[in-house]
Motif scaffolding. Structure first.
Motif, PDB file in Angstrom:
ATOM      1  N   ASN A  36      -9.582   3.972 -13.441  1.00 19.01           N
ATOM      2  CA  ASN A  36     -11.416   4.233 -12.922  1.00 19.01           C
ATOM      3  C   ASN A  36     -11.226   5.251 -10.631  1.00 19.01           C
ATOM      4  O   ASN A  36     -12.146   4.932 -10.629  1.00 19.01           O
ATOM      5  N   ILE A  37     -10.119   5.358 -10.596  1.00 12.84           N
ATOM      6  CA  ILE A  37     -10.115   5.765  -9.045  1.00 12.84           C
ATOM      7  C   ILE A  37      -9.029   7.274  -8.977  1.00 12.84           C
ATOM      8  O   ILE A  37      -8.876   7.154  -9.567  1.00 12.84           O
ATOM      9  N   THR A  38      -9.352   7.497  -7.961  1.00 12.11           N
ATOM     10  CA  THR A  38      -7.875   8.738  -7.257  1.00 12.11           C
ATOM     11  C   THR A  38      -6.609   8.709  -7.477  1.00 12.11           C
ATOM     12  O   THR A  38      -6.559   7.176  -6.863  1.00 12.11           O
ATOM     13  N   ASP A  39      -5.896   9.495  -7.301  1.00 11.92           N
ATOM     14  CA  ASP A  39      -4.812   8.933  -6.906  1.00 11.92           C
ATOM     15  C   ASP A  39      -4.334   9.129  -6.334  1.00 11.92           C
ATOM     16  O   ASP A  39      -3.627   7.992  -5.685  1.00 11.92           O
ATOM     17  N   LYS A  40      -5.058   9.767  -4.716  1.00 13.98           N
ATOM     18  CA  LYS A  40      -5.254   9.825  -3.894  1.00 13.98           C
ATOM     19  C   LYS A  40      -5.616   7.659  -3.036  1.00 13.98           C
ATOM     20  O   LYS A  40      -4.753   8.126  -2.097  1.00 13.98           O
ATOM     21  N   LEU A  41      -6.148   7.907  -3.292  1.00 16.80           N
ATOM     22  CA  LEU A  41      -6.991   6.529  -3.189  1.00 16.80           C
ATOM     23  C   LEU A  41      -6.127   5.197  -3.293  1.00 16.80           C
ATOM     24  O   LEU A  41      -5.010   5.216  -2.599  1.00 16.80           O
ATOM     25  N   LEU A  42      -4.875   5.377  -4.478  1.00 12.00           N
ATOM     26  CA  LEU A  42      -3.952   4.584  -5.234  1.00 12.00           C
ATOM     27  C   LEU A  42      -2.475   4.737  -4.802  1.00 12.00           C
ATOM     28  O   LEU A  42      -2.350   3.754  -3.953  1.00 12.00           O
ATOM     29  N   TYR A  43      -2.422   6.459  -4.203  1.00  9.44           N
ATOM     30  CA  TYR A  43      -1.336   6.621  -3.080  1.00  9.44           C
ATOM     31  C   TYR A  43      -0.740   5.125  -2.524  1.00  9.44           C
ATOM     32  O   TYR A  43      -0.439   5.096  -1.573  1.00  9.44           O
ATOM     33  N   ASN A  44      -2.059   5.690  -1.163  1.00  8.88           N
ATOM     34  CA  ASN A  44      -2.475   4.502   0.059  1.00  8.88           C
ATOM     35  C   ASN A  44      -2.493   2.702  -0.268  1.00  8.88           C
ATOM     36  O   ASN A  44      -1.818   2.531   0.751  1.00  8.88           O
ATOM     37  N   TRP A  45      -3.088   2.513  -1.391  1.00  8.09           N
ATOM     38  CA  TRP A  45      -3.034   1.878  -1.566  1.00  8.09           C
ATOM     39  C   TRP A  45      -1.017   1.370  -2.025  1.00  8.09           C
ATOM     40  O   TRP A  45      -0.649  -0.354  -1.317  1.00  8.09           O
ATOM     41  N   VAL A  46      -0.532   1.883  -2.903  1.00  4.72           N
ATOM     42  CA  VAL A  46       1.036   1.351  -3.005  1.00  4.72           C
ATOM     43  C   VAL A  46       1.698   1.685  -1.641  1.00  4.72           C
ATOM     44  O   VAL A  46       2.454   1.031  -1.457  1.00  4.72           O
ATOM     45  N   ALA A  47       0.777   2.243  -1.079  1.00  6.07           N
ATOM     46  CA  ALA A  47       2.011   2.559   0.253  1.00  6.07           C
ATOM     47  C   ALA A  47       1.645   1.726   0.779  1.00  6.07           C
ATOM     48  O   ALA A  47       2.978   1.265   1.691  1.00  6.07           O
TER      49      ALA A  47
END
Length: 95
Positions: A36-47
């Protein structure tokens, strides 16, 4: 107009979310939807997660230098032990 506030997530949650994508093979979209989070937020965390892992890894030159330093340390420790024994031997002879 209301002011938008950003939700703060603990670092453990961020790291586990990143490991879902990196280590367990989930896509960012799937993992973000399940958390339940945004894709952009998770992309940032993964990076950020990948960057931290790359920073901690040693380069080939650094790894070779580390191996050489460990060999030198072991040799110096052996030499020191030999000198200790030699000095003890000569100290007994001098008495």
């Amino acid at each position: 107009m209301t002011k938008r506030t950003n939700k703060q997530y603990p670092n453990d949650f961020k790291q586990e979310a990143g490991s879902l994508v990196i280590e367990q093979g989930y896509s960012v979209v799937e993992a973000a939807a399940s958390l339940n989070i945004t894709d952009k937020l998770l992309y940032n965390w993964v990076a950020k997660f990948k960057q931290q892992n790359e920073d901690s890894a040693l380069s080939t030159d650094e790894r070779a230098e580390l191996i050489q330093l460990r060999k030198d340390k072991k040799r110096l420790e052996m030499e020191r032990e030999i000198l200790k024994k030699a000095s003890a031997f000569f100290a007994k002879e001098m008495k």
